[in-house]
Design a protein around this motif. Sequence first.
Motif, PDB file in Angstrom:
ATOM      1  N   TRP A  11       0.832   9.945   6.153  1.00  0.00           N
ATOM      2  CA  TRP A  11       0.418   8.684   6.795  1.00  0.00           C
ATOM      3  C   TRP A  11      -1.076   8.709   7.118  1.00  0.00           C
ATOM      4  O   TRP A  11      -1.729   7.670   7.169  1.00  0.00           O
TER       5      TRP A  11
ATOM      6  N   SER B  76      -1.465   6.305  -6.633  1.00  0.00           N
ATOM      7  CA  SER B  76      -2.167   5.971  -5.383  1.00  0.00           C
ATOM      8  C   SER B  76      -3.099   7.135  -5.071  1.00  0.00           C
ATOM      9  O   SER B  76      -2.689   8.298  -5.172  1.00  0.00           O
ATOM     10  N   GLY B  77      -4.335   6.838  -4.714  1.00  0.00           N
ATOM     11  CA  GLY B  77      -5.323   7.894  -4.467  1.00  0.00           C
ATOM     12  C   GLY B  77      -5.530   8.751  -5.714  1.00  0.00           C
ATOM     13  O   GLY B  77      -5.772   9.959  -5.595  1.00  0.00           O
TER      14      GLY B  77
ATOM     15  N   HIS C  80       0.879  -1.174   0.000  1.00  0.00           N
ATOM     16  CA  HIS C  80       0.000   0.000   0.000  1.00  0.00           C
ATOM     17  C   HIS C  80       0.913   1.219   0.000  1.00  0.00           C
ATOM     18  O   HIS C  80       1.836   1.312   0.816  1.00  0.00           O
TER      19      HIS C  80
ATOM     20  N   SER D 149      -3.357   9.535   5.325  1.00  0.00           N
ATOM     21  CA  SER D 149      -4.169   9.134   4.165  1.00  0.00           C
ATOM     22  C   SER D 149      -4.379   7.617   4.133  1.00  0.00           C
ATOM     23  O   SER D 149      -5.195   7.115   3.354  1.00  0.00           O
ATOM     24  N   VAL D 150      -3.635   6.872   4.948  1.00  0.00           N
ATOM     25  CA  VAL D 150      -3.776   5.407   4.918  1.00  0.00           C
ATOM     26  C   VAL D 150      -5.041   5.038   5.699  1.00  0.00           C
ATOM     27  O   VAL D 150      -5.168   5.359   6.883  1.00  0.00           O
ATOM     28  N   PRO D 151      -6.008   4.378   5.052  1.00  0.00           N
ATOM     29  CA  PRO D 151      -7.270   4.059   5.729  1.00  0.00           C
ATOM     30  C   PRO D 151      -7.055   3.120   6.923  1.00  0.00           C
ATOM     31  O   PRO D 151      -6.133   2.288   6.905  1.00  0.00           O
ATOM     32  N   ALA D 152      -7.915   3.262   7.941  1.00  0.00           N
ATOM     33  CA  ALA D 152      -7.793   2.438   9.155  1.00  0.00           C
ATOM     34  C   ALA D 152      -7.823   0.950   8.822  1.00  0.00           C
ATOM     35  O   ALA D 152      -7.105   0.148   9.430  1.00  0.00           O
ATOM     36  N   GLU D 153      -8.632   0.561   7.822  1.00  0.00           N
ATOM     37  CA  GLU D 153      -8.710  -0.884   7.521  1.00  0.00           C
ATOM     38  C   GLU D 153      -7.411  -1.396   6.887  1.00  0.00           C
ATOM     39  O   GLU D 153      -7.098  -2.579   6.971  1.00  0.00           O
ATOM     40  N   VAL D 154      -6.659  -0.486   6.251  1.00  0.00           N
ATOM     41  CA  VAL D 154      -5.351  -0.896   5.706  1.00  0.00           C
ATOM     42  C   VAL D 154      -4.357  -1.083   6.860  1.00  0.00           C
ATOM     43  O   VAL D 154      -3.657  -2.090   6.942  1.00  0.00           O
ATOM     44  N   TRP D 155      -4.329  -0.105   7.780  1.00  0.00           N
ATOM     45  CA  TRP D 155      -3.432  -0.265   8.945  1.00  0.00           C
ATOM     46  C   TRP D 155      -3.762  -1.563   9.687  1.00  0.00           C
ATOM     47  O   TRP D 155      -2.868  -2.244  10.175  1.00  0.00           O
TER      48      TRP D 155
ATOM     49  N   ALA E 229       1.791   5.146   0.428  1.00  0.00           N
ATOM     50  CA  ALA E 229       1.376   6.393   1.092  1.00  0.00           C
ATOM     51  C   ALA E 229       2.148   7.555   0.448  1.00  0.00           C
ATOM     52  O   ALA E 229       3.381   7.601   0.523  1.00  0.00           O
TER      53      ALA E 229
END
Length: 396
Positions: free
Chosen positions: A155, A361-362, A141, A157-163, A143
């Motif tokens: 950082w 990305s994004g 993923h 911008s990284v979705p909670a479900e990715v973390w 960032a």
Amino acid sequence: MNPLLGRLHPYPFERLRELTRGITPNPALAPIGLGIGEPKHATPELIKRALSDNLAGLASYPATAGEPRLREACAAWVRRRYGVALDAATQVLPVVGSREALFALAQTVIDPTRPGATVVCPNPFYQIYEGAALLAGAQPHYANSDPTRNFAVDWASVPAEVWARTQLLYVCSPGNPTGAVMPLSEWRTLFELSDRHGFVIASDECYSEIYFRDEPPLGSLEAALRLGRTDFRRLVALTSLSKRSNVPGMRSGFVAGDAAILKSFLLYRTYHGSAMSPVVQAASVAAWGDEEHVVDNRDLYRAKFAQVTPLLAGVMDVALPDAGFYLWAGVPGGDDVAFALRLLAQYNVAVLPGSLLARESGGVNPGAGRIRMALVAGVGECLEAAQRIVSFVQAR
Ligand SMILES: Cc1ncc(COP(=O)(O)O)c(C=O)c1O
């Protein structure tokens, strides 16, 4: 064949070779390469001498863990440089350059059987992070770095479900290609995320000794200590002599940090067969123990960047970075690939288009519109390259 090999992306230089096929660089001008980030300053005599004085070491197999005196030399350097005391027996491990260690660490820490195994890395980035993730069976993923905040990685911008499914985070400080150094506040955020989600942080610090500000770049171990994380849990710092001591061909570096991770890493490395030659170990002890050549090396880069940066800043969006040996410049017109190809054709100067160093990305490629220039050659050659770039832009 391992099907994961098919997921690897071509290396940026391979893509550049493809793009430049059919281009004839101006034969009236000598070629100048700013594309490849290979140190070109002279290798210090004390390292060459240590190599030739220790050739007897060729007669024995080295231990993967390295000789205690090398681990102690690495730990002593960390203590002097960062004020961090490490246990040389359990918290330090020699590696054959940081590249192989960045790769091998992913193979050690990633569990591909857990659903959605993910590796987060900066974007743009050093391509080994991505290949290491893919070959470990994880999904990268990316960032993006933010040009409005000195290229700090976004950082948030990284979705909670990715973390939540992240097993490994690569960070690069000082950054390649941006030169950005991560401040303590950013480390605090990343350590909190690591505590919450259980991922390992691999901190790539191989440019730490080439810097342009008064204060040396903050290291991850130092940041951890300042934040009370004395066990360096889930943190591995990686560094190398390649840039610090101008020995990219020697293949010598070390990792330091979480003792439990290093124990598993040593096990992996024993089977992988990545022990350092005793001759290189002896030369590495000499190199880590000497700071004079490092200061001289840094002074050469400082003098070079002080002359080249203002010249280029007159014609493109570029500024002195925090650290590293790259200029990460926005090109007039915004098309980094077209800029690089025309510059090569007309002025015989090779630079790396930024879009080849990043992924979309994004909805954006954060390398697009920028080029990376490695100021590794002598000051004369770098100045000549800068003057040609100025002429090129002015003639557009
Ligand atoms: C960001 C980054 N990390 C790691 C490396 C690998 O360096 P080495 O394997 O020589 O230590 C490089 C080399 O260019 C790099 O740019």
